[in-house]
Design a protein around this motif. Structure first.
Motif, PDB file in Angstrom:
ATOM      1  N   SER A 141       4.797   7.625  10.770  1.00 44.06           N
ATOM      2  CA  SER A 141       3.372   7.284  10.797  1.00 44.06           C
ATOM      3  C   SER A 141       2.924   6.534   9.547  1.00 44.06           C
ATOM      4  CB  SER A 141       2.535   8.558  10.951  1.00 44.06           C
ATOM      5  OG  SER A 141       2.776   9.440   9.853  1.00 44.06           O
ATOM      6  N   ALA A 142       3.736   6.588   8.482  1.00 47.05           N
ATOM      7  CA  ALA A 142       3.372   5.936   7.225  1.00 47.05           C
ATOM      8  C   ALA A 142       4.012   4.565   7.070  1.00 47.05           C
ATOM      9  CB  ALA A 142       3.768   6.827   6.051  1.00 47.05           C
ATOM     10  N   ILE A 143       4.756   4.108   8.070  1.00 49.04           N
ATOM     11  CA  ILE A 143       5.395   2.796   8.009  1.00 49.04           C
ATOM     12  C   ILE A 143       4.470   1.765   8.653  1.00 49.04           C
ATOM     13  CG2 ILE A 143       7.373   1.410   8.726  1.00 49.04           C
ATOM     14  CD1 ILE A 143       9.041   3.969   8.691  1.00 49.04           C
ATOM     15  N   LEU A 144       4.136   0.733   7.907  1.00 54.45           N
ATOM     16  CA  LEU A 144       3.230  -0.310   8.379  1.00 54.45           C
ATOM     17  C   LEU A 144       4.036  -1.538   8.785  1.00 54.45           C
ATOM     18  CD1 LEU A 144       0.661  -0.079   5.438  1.00 54.45           C
ATOM     19  CD2 LEU A 144       0.580   1.145   7.616  1.00 54.45           C
ATOM     20  N   ARG A 145       3.807  -2.034   9.978  1.00 53.08           N
ATOM     21  CA  ARG A 145       4.450  -3.274  10.402  1.00 53.08           C
ATOM     22  C   ARG A 145       3.407  -4.384  10.424  1.00 53.08           C
ATOM     23  NH1 ARG A 145       8.588  -4.683  15.434  1.00 53.08           N
ATOM     24  NH2 ARG A 145       8.432  -6.961  15.206  1.00 53.08           N
ATOM     25  N   THR A 146       3.736  -5.508   9.797  1.00 54.15           N
ATOM     26  CA  THR A 146       2.806  -6.630   9.713  1.00 54.15           C
ATOM     27  C   THR A 146       3.568  -7.933   9.869  1.00 54.15           C
ATOM     28  OG1 THR A 146       1.514  -5.365   8.088  1.00 54.15           O
ATOM     29  CG2 THR A 146       1.005  -7.715   8.336  1.00 54.15           C
ATOM     30  N   ASP A 147       3.184  -8.748  10.838  1.00 48.35           N
ATOM     31  CA  ASP A 147       3.739 -10.096  10.923  1.00 48.35           C
ATOM     32  C   ASP A 147       3.264 -10.902   9.723  1.00 48.35           C
ATOM     33  OD1 ASP A 147       4.978  -9.536  13.331  1.00 48.35           O
ATOM     34  OD2 ASP A 147       3.418 -10.456  14.565  1.00 48.35           O
ATOM     35  N   ILE A 148       4.144 -11.748   9.189  1.00 41.84           N
ATOM     36  CA  ILE A 148       3.831 -12.499   7.978  1.00 41.84           C
ATOM     37  C   ILE A 148       3.222 -13.858   8.352  1.00 41.84           C
ATOM     38  CG2 ILE A 148       4.750 -13.542   5.882  1.00 41.84           C
ATOM     39  CD1 ILE A 148       4.751 -10.486   5.887  1.00 41.84           C
ATOM     40  N   HIS A 149       1.999 -14.077   7.894  1.00 45.15           N
ATOM     41  CA  HIS A 149       1.278 -15.318   8.137  1.00 45.15           C
ATOM     42  C   HIS A 149       0.798 -15.915   6.825  1.00 45.15           C
ATOM     43  CE1 HIS A 149       0.741 -13.196  12.039  1.00 45.15           C
ATOM     44  NE2 HIS A 149       0.718 -14.407  12.568  1.00 45.15           N
ATOM     45  N   ASP A 150       0.530 -17.183   6.856  1.00 42.63           N
ATOM     46  CA  ASP A 150      -0.198 -17.847   5.781  1.00 42.63           C
ATOM     47  C   ASP A 150      -0.965 -19.011   6.390  1.00 42.63           C
ATOM     48  OD1 ASP A 150       1.680 -19.861   6.179  1.00 42.63           O
ATOM     49  OD2 ASP A 150       2.279 -20.010   4.077  1.00 42.63           O
ATOM     50  N   ARG A 151      -1.490 -19.875   5.562  1.00 43.64           N
ATOM     51  CA  ARG A 151      -2.130 -21.114   6.016  1.00 43.64           C
ATOM     52  C   ARG A 151      -1.654 -22.249   5.121  1.00 43.64           C
ATOM     53  NH1 ARG A 151      -6.402 -20.534   9.596  1.00 43.64           N
ATOM     54  NH2 ARG A 151      -7.385 -18.469   9.709  1.00 43.64           N
ATOM     55  N   ALA A 152      -1.596 -23.420   5.681  1.00 47.69           N
ATOM     56  CA  ALA A 152      -1.269 -24.590   4.871  1.00 47.69           C
ATOM     57  C   ALA A 152      -2.344 -24.775   3.805  1.00 47.69           C
ATOM     58  CB  ALA A 152      -1.172 -25.831   5.751  1.00 47.69           C
ATOM     59  N   PRO A 153      -1.967 -25.207   2.605  1.00 46.44           N
ATOM     60  CA  PRO A 153      -2.946 -25.361   1.523  1.00 46.44           C
ATOM     61  C   PRO A 153      -4.061 -26.341   1.875  1.00 46.44           C
ATOM     62  CG  PRO A 153      -0.712 -25.471   0.668  1.00 46.44           C
ATOM     63  CD  PRO A 153      -0.593 -25.504   2.171  1.00 46.44           C
ATOM     64  N   GLY A 191     -11.900  -5.835  -1.210  1.00 48.92           N
ATOM     65  CA  GLY A 191     -10.505  -5.659  -1.571  1.00 48.92           C
ATOM     66  C   GLY A 191     -10.289  -5.985  -3.039  1.00 48.92           C
ATOM     67  N   ILE A 192      -9.058  -6.300  -3.393  1.00 49.86           N
ATOM     68  CA  ILE A 192      -8.741  -6.551  -4.799  1.00 49.86           C
ATOM     69  C   ILE A 192      -9.535  -7.726  -5.350  1.00 49.86           C
ATOM     70  CG2 ILE A 192      -6.899  -7.299  -6.355  1.00 49.86           C
ATOM     71  CD1 ILE A 192      -4.999  -5.607  -4.608  1.00 49.86           C
ATOM     72  N   LEU A 245      -4.881   0.979  -7.526  1.00 53.09           N
ATOM     73  CA  LEU A 245      -5.483  -0.213  -8.120  1.00 53.09           C
ATOM     74  C   LEU A 245      -6.928  -0.356  -7.653  1.00 53.09           C
ATOM     75  CD1 LEU A 245      -5.408  -2.833  -9.732  1.00 53.09           C
ATOM     76  CD2 LEU A 245      -4.370  -3.948  -7.742  1.00 53.09           C
ATOM     77  N   GLN A 246      -7.139  -0.128  -6.384  1.00 56.97           N
ATOM     78  CA  GLN A 246      -8.502  -0.189  -5.841  1.00 56.97           C
ATOM     79  C   GLN A 246      -9.396   0.836  -6.526  1.00 56.97           C
ATOM     80  OE1 GLN A 246      -9.371  -0.822  -1.447  1.00 56.97           O
ATOM     81  NE2 GLN A 246      -9.846   1.350  -1.649  1.00 56.97           N
ATOM     82  N   ASP A 247      -8.860   2.034  -6.820  1.00 59.79           N
ATOM     83  CA  ASP A 247      -9.644   3.057  -7.515  1.00 59.79           C
ATOM     84  C   ASP A 247     -10.088   2.586  -8.894  1.00 59.79           C
ATOM     85  OD1 ASP A 247      -9.595   4.888  -5.487  1.00 59.79           O
ATOM     86  OD2 ASP A 247      -8.063   6.183  -6.375  1.00 59.79           O
ATOM     87  N   VAL A 291      -5.491   3.333   1.094  1.00 66.77           N
ATOM     88  CA  VAL A 291      -4.656   2.817   2.164  1.00 66.77           C
ATOM     89  C   VAL A 291      -3.723   1.743   1.626  1.00 66.77           C
ATOM     90  CG1 VAL A 291      -6.346   3.349   3.941  1.00 66.77           C
ATOM     91  CG2 VAL A 291      -6.422   1.125   2.800  1.00 66.77           C
ATOM     92  N   GLY A 292      -2.766   1.339   2.460  1.00 64.05           N
ATOM     93  CA  GLY A 292      -1.844   0.288   2.075  1.00 64.05           C
ATOM     94  C   GLY A 292      -0.600   0.856   1.431  1.00 64.05           C
ATOM     95  N   ALA A 293       0.150  -0.011   0.779  1.00 64.81           N
ATOM     96  CA  ALA A 293       1.409   0.393   0.164  1.00 64.81           C
ATOM     97  C   ALA A 293       1.390  -0.040  -1.299  1.00 64.81           C
ATOM     98  CB  ALA A 293       2.577  -0.208   0.933  1.00 64.81           C
ATOM     99  N   GLY A 294       2.460  -0.675  -1.769  1.00 71.10           N
ATOM    100  CA  GLY A 294       2.530  -1.068  -3.160  1.00 71.10           C
ATOM    101  C   GLY A 294       2.140  -2.516  -3.366  1.00 71.10           C
ATOM    102  N   ILE A 295       1.862  -2.866  -4.615  1.00 74.67           N
ATOM    103  CA  ILE A 295       1.541  -4.236  -4.970  1.00 74.67           C
ATOM    104  C   ILE A 295       1.984  -4.481  -6.406  1.00 74.67           C
ATOM    105  CG2 ILE A 295      -0.805  -3.678  -5.784  1.00 74.67           C
ATOM    106  CD1 ILE A 295      -1.687  -6.387  -4.569  1.00 74.67           C
ATOM    107  N   SER A 296       2.348  -5.713  -6.691  1.00 73.22           N
ATOM    108  CA  SER A 296       2.792  -6.100  -8.023  1.00 73.22           C
ATOM    109  C   SER A 296       1.685  -6.858  -8.734  1.00 73.22           C
ATOM    110  CB  SER A 296       4.052  -6.979  -7.919  1.00 73.22           C
ATOM    111  OG  SER A 296       4.352  -7.581  -9.165  1.00 73.22           O
TER     112      SER A 296
END
Length: 410
Positions: free
Chosen positions: A286-298, A40-41, A136-138, A69-74
Motif C-alpha cells: 500500500s506504500a508503493i507509489l506507481r507514477t508514469d514519467i511525463h514532462d513537457r518540451a521546454p 507544494g515545495i 521538507l514540506q513541514d 505524503v510522497g516519498a523521498g526528494i533530493s
C-alpha cells in the motif's frame, strides 16, 4: 566571498539586504498581493521568500490538510544555497540526510561511475541533503505559517484585468490579487488556461517509489542507481532510519500492476544485487507509489499579463537529475527577489524569465536525454553505455556537477 559571488550571478543574493531599489519597491508595493496556486515545495518556498521580502501573499492548496505524503526528494547544493538566503537551510539539513557520495552500478553491483558529492559540496560550501518530501514540506510550512495558507481550495481558473487578477476557486468563490503564480504542478490548471497545450509527453517508462526502514547494506551517506536493460533502481537514504527507493521500467502508459506492485517489482528485479530485493520486500504494498514519467518540451514564455509560472508548471522535467524540486526552489527565490527589487510588475516578470528560463530548460532537456539513455534495452548498447561511463574521469564528473549547482545566470 565565493558564496556571495555565486548568489549575485544567480540573481538571488540575500533578499533581506537593504538596497535603494529594494526600499523603493517595498514602498510602491504597499497593498500588493501575490496569489499562489499550489502549496507544494515551489509554492511554499515562494511564500517563505515573499514573507521575508515583506510582500503580501496567499497560498491556495487543493489538499484538505498538509499531510506527510510522497516519498523521498533530493535537495542538491544549489537548492541548499537558495534555502540559505531564506535562513532555513539549517532546518532542512537537520530534517534530512547529508550525502557524501554516490555511484551508478550494474545489476550485479559493479561500479561503472562514481559521483564525488562531498568534494563538490565543499567547493560550493553547501551540502546535498536527501529528505522525506513530507518533512521538507513541514519545514517550509512552519516557515510560511498558517495565516496565509488556505487548504481545500483548488485554483481552477482566472481572469486578468487592468485592476487586478481574479482567481476562481473550486468552491466557486473569486479572490482578487495583483499577481497569480502557478505553482500547481505538471497538470497545472493555470498553465492550461494560459497556453492551451496538449497533454504532457510520456517518456516511455513508468516508475515506482517507496520508503522503508533501513536495510542492511545501505550506507547512510551514499546513494546509488543501478542500470539494467530497460530498468533502473535507485537507493537513497533519507535519514531518520529510512531509505527511499525508486525503480523504473519501460512500459506502456497507464499500466496496472498485476496482481500488485510489490509482486511485480520482486519479479522484475529478481537477481539484482542487495539490498534491492530486501527494500522492495520491506515496503508494504500500500506504500508503493506507481507514477508514469511525463514532462513537457521546454518553452520560453512563462509569463502573460498578471500570471507567471513556477516549478513543474513552468518546466516539468523527468527525475533523472534530481533537479525538479531544486529548480522550483530556485524559481521561488528568484521570483521573490525580482518582485522585491523591481518597481513595476512587467519589469519584475521579465527579469525573472531572463534569470530562469534558459537554466531550467537546460535541465529539462538534459534530464530527458539521460532518461532515454538509462532506459536502453539493447544488450550491446547497454554494454557500450557502461564502458563509456567507466572511462569518464571523476574530474569531468566533478566539474559537471559543480557547473550544474553553481547556478550561474545571464
Amino acid at each position: 566571498m565565493q558564496r556571495r559571488r555565486q548568489c549575485r550571478r544567480a540573481g538571488w543574493e540575500r533578499i533581506g539586504t537593504r538596497t535603494r531599489a529594494g526600499a523603493k519597491s517595498a514602498r510602491m508595493k504597499t497593498g500588493f498581493t501575490v496569489l499562489i496556486a499550489g502549496g507544494g515545495i515551489g509554492g511554499l518556498t515562494l511564500g517563505v521568500a515573499l514573507r521575508r521580502a515583506g510582500i503580501a501573499f496567499r497560498i491556495f492548496e487543493r489538499a484538505p490538510a498538509m499531510l506527510k505524503v510522497g516519498a523521498g526528494i533530493s535537495m542538491q547544493s544549489n537548492a541548499m544555497l537558495a534555502f540559505r538566503t531564506l535562513g532555513i537551510d539549517t532546518q532542512v539539513a537537520a530534517a534530512g540526510q547529508k550525502i557524501n557520495g554516490g555511484s551508478i552500478l550494474t545489476p550485479r553491483n559493479e561500479e561503472i561511475s562514481s559521483m564525488l558529492v562531498r568534494e563538490v559540496s565543499e567547493l560550493v560550501d553547501a551540502p546535498m541533503i536527501t529528505i522525506h518530501r513530507g518533512l521538507l514540506q513541514d519545514v517550509l510550512h512552519h516557515a510560511v505559517g498558517d495565516d496565509c495558507l488556505t487548504l481545500g481550495a483548488k485554483v481552477e481558473g482566472y481572469r486578468d484585468g487592468p485592476d487586478g487578477i481574479f482567481v476562481k476557486l473550486s468552491d466557486g468563490t473569486e479572490v482578487r490579487g495583483d499577481l497569480l503564480v502557478a505553482a500547481d504542478g505538471l497538470r497545472s490548471a493555470v498553465r492550461a488556461q494560459m497556453l492551451h497545450e496538449p497533454a504532457p509527453r510520456y517518456s516511455g517508462y513508468t516508475s515506482w517509489r517507496g520508503v522503508c526502514e533501513v536495510s542492511d547494506g545501505v550506507r547512510p551517506d551514499y546513494t546509488s542507481e543501478s542500470w539494467g536493460q530497460g530498468s533502473r533502481f535507485g537507493v537513497v537514504p533519507i535519514g531518520n532510519g529510512q531509505t527511499y527507493w525508486f525503480a523504473t521500467a519501460n512500459a506502456p502508459e497507464h499500466g496496472v500492476d498485476q496482481p500488485d506492485a510489490r509482486t511485480e517489482l520482486l519479479k522484475r528485479f529478481a537477481g539484482w544485487h542487495a539490498p534491492i530485493p530486501q527494500l522492495i520486500q520491506n515496503t508494504p504494498n500500500s506504500a508503493i507509489l506507481r507514477t508514469d514519467i511525463h514532462d513537457r518540451a521546454p518553452i520560453e514564455k512563462w509569463a502573460e499579463g498578471r500570471v507567471v509560472l513556477l516549478g513543474d508548471a513552468a518546466h516539468p522535467m523527468t527525475p533523472n537529475m534530481g533537479q525538479g524540486g531544486c529548480q522550483a526552489v530556485e524559481d521561488a527565490v528568484v521570483l521573490a527577489r525580482c518582485l522585491a527589487v523591481e518597481a513595476e510588475l512587467p519589469a519584475a516578470l521579465a527579469r525573472y524569465q531572463a534569470l530562469r528560463v534558459k537554466r531550467a530548460n537546460e535541465f529539462v532537456t538534459r534530464s530527458y536525454r539521460i532518461g532515454q539513455i538509462g532506459q536502453w534495452e539493447n544488450p550491446a548498447a547497454c554494454w557500450v553505455r557502461a564502458k563509456l561511463l567507466k572511462v569518464t574521469s571523476s574530474k569531468r564528473v566533478t566539474n559537471e556537477m559543480r557547473r550544474r549547482i553553481e547556478f550561474s545566470a545571464p
